[in-house]
Write a protein that holds these residues in place. Structure first.
Motif, mmCIF file in Angstrom:
data_model
loop_
_atom_site.group_PDB
_atom_site.id
_atom_site.type_symbol
_atom_site.label_atom_id
_atom_site.label_comp_id
_atom_site.label_asym_id
_atom_site.label_seq_id
_atom_site.Cartn_x
_atom_site.Cartn_y
_atom_site.Cartn_z
ATOM 1 N N GLU A 25 8.638 10.849 8.821
ATOM 2 C CA GLU A 25 7.304 11.231 9.317
ATOM 3 C C GLU A 25 6.502 10.030 9.817
ATOM 4 O O GLU A 25 5.547 10.199 10.574
ATOM 5 C CB GLU A 25 6.541 11.953 8.210
ATOM 6 C CG GLU A 25 7.098 13.330 7.882
ATOM 7 C CD GLU A 25 6.408 13.956 6.684
ATOM 8 O OE1 GLU A 25 5.409 13.367 6.206
ATOM 9 O OE2 GLU A 25 6.854 15.017 6.222
ATOM 10 N N TYR A 26 6.884 8.821 9.383
ATOM 11 C CA TYR A 26 6.178 7.628 9.856
ATOM 12 C C TYR A 26 6.626 7.204 11.257
ATOM 13 O O TYR A 26 6.148 6.192 11.775
ATOM 14 C CB TYR A 26 6.377 6.474 8.866
ATOM 15 C CG TYR A 26 5.513 6.598 7.637
ATOM 16 C CD1 TYR A 26 4.138 6.397 7.693
ATOM 17 C CD2 TYR A 26 6.063 6.948 6.407
ATOM 18 C CE1 TYR A 26 3.341 6.527 6.569
ATOM 19 C CE2 TYR A 26 5.282 7.078 5.271
ATOM 20 C CZ TYR A 26 3.918 6.868 5.361
ATOM 21 O OH TYR A 26 3.128 6.996 4.244
ATOM 22 N N VAL A 67 1.691 3.322 2.404
ATOM 23 C CA VAL A 67 2.642 3.379 3.525
ATOM 24 C C VAL A 67 3.847 2.493 3.247
ATOM 25 O O VAL A 67 5.003 2.907 3.408
ATOM 26 C CB VAL A 67 1.957 2.963 4.845
ATOM 27 C CG1 VAL A 67 2.985 2.885 5.978
ATOM 28 C CG2 VAL A 67 0.857 3.947 5.205
ATOM 29 N N THR A 68 3.582 1.269 2.814
ATOM 30 C CA THR A 68 4.677 0.343 2.521
ATOM 31 C C THR A 68 5.579 0.892 1.419
ATOM 32 O O THR A 68 6.815 0.815 1.511
ATOM 33 C CB THR A 68 4.117 -1.027 2.105
ATOM 34 O OG1 THR A 68 3.259 -1.516 3.127
ATOM 35 C CG2 THR A 68 5.232 -2.025 1.878
ATOM 36 N N ASP A 122 6.057 4.035 0.616
ATOM 37 C CA ASP A 122 6.834 5.151 1.169
ATOM 38 C C ASP A 122 8.010 4.648 1.995
ATOM 39 O O ASP A 122 9.122 5.189 1.926
ATOM 40 C CB ASP A 122 5.942 6.047 2.026
ATOM 41 C CG ASP A 122 4.993 6.896 1.190
ATOM 42 O OD1 ASP A 122 5.249 7.037 -0.017
ATOM 43 O OD2 ASP A 122 4.013 7.417 1.749
ATOM 44 N N LEU A 123 7.761 3.603 2.793
ATOM 45 C CA LEU A 123 8.831 3.044 3.622
ATOM 46 C C LEU A 123 9.953 2.477 2.753
ATOM 47 O O LEU A 123 11.135 2.741 2.984
ATOM 48 C CB LEU A 123 8.276 1.955 4.537
ATOM 49 C CG LEU A 123 7.373 2.398 5.690
ATOM 50 C CD1 LEU A 123 6.775 1.184 6.389
ATOM 51 C CD2 LEU A 123 8.155 3.231 6.695
ATOM 52 N N LYS A 159 9.848 11.907 4.217
ATOM 53 C CA LYS A 159 8.566 11.201 4.310
ATOM 54 C C LYS A 159 8.698 9.956 5.168
ATOM 55 O O LYS A 159 7.804 9.632 5.966
ATOM 56 C CB LYS A 159 8.096 10.816 2.896
ATOM 57 C CG LYS A 159 6.721 10.179 2.849
ATOM 58 C CD LYS A 159 5.628 11.158 3.231
ATOM 59 C CE LYS A 159 4.246 10.553 3.058
ATOM 60 N NZ LYS A 159 3.187 11.485 3.477
ATOM 61 N N ASP A 185 0.832 -1.194 0.000
ATOM 62 C CA ASP A 185 0.000 0.000 0.000
ATOM 63 C C ASP A 185 0.871 1.250 0.000
ATOM 64 O O ASP A 185 2.097 1.182 -0.121
ATOM 65 C CB ASP A 185 -0.954 -0.014 1.199
ATOM 66 C CG ASP A 185 -0.208 -0.149 2.528
ATOM 67 O OD1 ASP A 185 1.036 0.028 2.538
ATOM 68 O OD2 ASP A 185 -0.850 -0.425 3.545
#
Length: 449
Positions: free
Chosen positions: A346-347, A316-317, A319-320, A343, A314
């Motif tokens: 920010e997680y 989030v994944t 972005d990581l 970014k 997704d």
């Protein structure tokens, strides 16, 4: 003296993965009483000391946990816990913390029969010029069990099944005719009937194509030295190819299925007739064969595959993963991308509040200039692991503490389950076919050590 000798022997057996009580590790084995109790106590004590050593090495720092499960040799579900952290020297540490195809492949005689039918088929094809000889061509294939923890094995199994179809049919016919046991003959007859159904053939081709389109992505994600940017590119490619298959490739797949059915004498239903589910030919449904296979099978399976990819990768994944790649020092930080790194930070709101994010922004500017132009130690690094070690060695983890913190948090993210697969491989050495009755506590103690 006896206690010390017992502990020394237990430590040797634990580090070697050898059995304690011959082939039978169960509580009901011939070893009884005080000896059995003492042995279990020694194993438990060793496991506790091992866990204590890991905890002390962790020293209250950040860590990640990956959990997965698989069946052991006795078909019990076992759960593996993998702890991942960065020690005081900047080294990534992984520990194993706990363990809280069948009919043809089951017989050597049937395997030999499959091999012989395969050789006869190849000889026939060579005779008529349909295949050619040469180094690396027409190598022997066999049916393998698809692995729960190795995604690519399912693709290989289906690929081999398609190629060996006629040989598999011949082996099942031999079983149906020659097996001395009625149950084996019944199973062979039932399987012959199933694999000659059009629905089985279309599912076989469909799943082969779906797994083919995601196979390269699977292989990249299984590698230890993962190139995340490449993996994300292959993810996008897989999703686009699946969507293209959904929109444009129904007719071409049906042509392949029809050709396969004609070659192997499998009847093809009339697609405009009413579909029935196999229980009774007299009771046909309101939908046609075409609607069932195209909408309820073809579209449904592709949509399920796309949804699974979207769920696992997704926003989030993504972005990581992209943030991790942007921190990579390979080729003098060629993938450095400040916005993606910010970014990523920010997680972690507990570690990077507004004040820390602002300071981290400034530290990144200084750090990348220093790493690329001022210090040769950063020039030939092979990954984020090396970056962490160099920052510790040069004490730059103190100068740019927030950069190092994000590097450390990145290193404890589990990108794939390779560590868990290695843990399950270890489990098969400890609890094997001859020791399949060992209890859970002993299994856990042995694996921790």
């Amino acid at each position: 003296m006896r206690l010390n000798a017992s502990i020394d022997v237990a430590r040797f057996l634990l580090t070697s993965g050898f059995p304690f009580r011959g082939h039978d590790e169960s509580e009901g084995s011939k070893y009884k009483g005080a000896f059995l109790e003492l042995l279990n106590d020694i194993v438990e004590a060793c496991a506790k000391e091992t866990t204590k050593a890991i905890t002390e090495d962790l020293d209250g720092d950040y860590f990640g946990i990956l959990v997965d499960e698989s069946k052991d040799v006795s078909h019990k579900e076992q759960m593996a816990l993998i702890l991942r952290y960065v020690n005081k020297r900047g080294m990534v540490i992984e520990r194993f913390l706990g363990i809280v195809h069948n009919t043809i492949g089951a017989s050597f005689k049937r395997k030999d029969s499959l091999r012989q039918h395969q050789e006869d088929k190849l000889e026939e094809l060579l005779k008529f010029g349909e295949v050619h000889t040469g180094q690396g061509l027409n190598q022997e294939r066999g049916l393998q069990r698809p692995s729960d923890t190795h995604w690519g094995s399912h693709f290989k199994t289906l690929d081999n099944f398609l190629i060996l179809f006629s040989s598999i049919v011949n082996v099942l016919k031999d079983m149906k005719r020659d097996c001395p046991y009625h149950l084996d003959r019944f199973v062979a007859e039932n399987l012959l009937s199933k694999i000659h159904e059009f629905e089985f053939v279309i599912m076989l081709h469909l799943m082969f194509k779906v797994l083919l389109l995601t196979n390269e992505l699977n292989k990249v994600l299984q590698r230890k030295d993962q190139d995340i940017v490449n993996a994300m590119g292959l993810l996008d490619l897989s999703k686009k190819r699946l969507q293209m298959m959904r929109e444009d490739e129904w007719d071409s797949m049906m042509d392949e299925v029809s050709l396969f059915c004609g070659k192997h004498g499998i009847s093809i239903p009339k697609m405009n007739e009413g579909y029935y589910n196999g229980k009774s030919k007299r009771k046909r449904s309101n939908i046609s064969y075409l609607h069932h296979f195209r909408v309820e099978v073809f579209y449904a399976i592709i949509d399920l595959a796309l949804q699974e990819l979207n769920n696992r990768f997704d926003v989030v994944t993504s972005d990581l993963l992209l943030g991790m790649t942007s921190l990579s020092p390979v080729d003098s930080f060629a993938n450095f991308h400040k916005d993606r790194i910010m970014k990523l930070a920010e997680y972690y709101p507990s570690e990077f509040g507004n004040k820390e994010l602002r300071e981290h922004n400034f530290q990144l500017d200084d750090f990348i200039v220093y790493a690329q132009k001022c210090d040769s130690k950063f020039l030939n690094l092979k990954g984020i692991k090396d970056l962490a070690k160099v920052m510790i060695e040069t004490k730059l983890d103190q100068t740019w503490s927030l950069v190092y913190l994000l590097v450390k948090l990145t290193l404890i993210i589990h990108v794939a389950t390779a560590s868990v697969e290695r843990a399950f491989s270890s489990m098969k050495y400890i609890k094997n076919d001859l020791r399949n009755r060992m209890d859970e506590d002993l299994l856990n103690g042995c694996l921790v050590c």
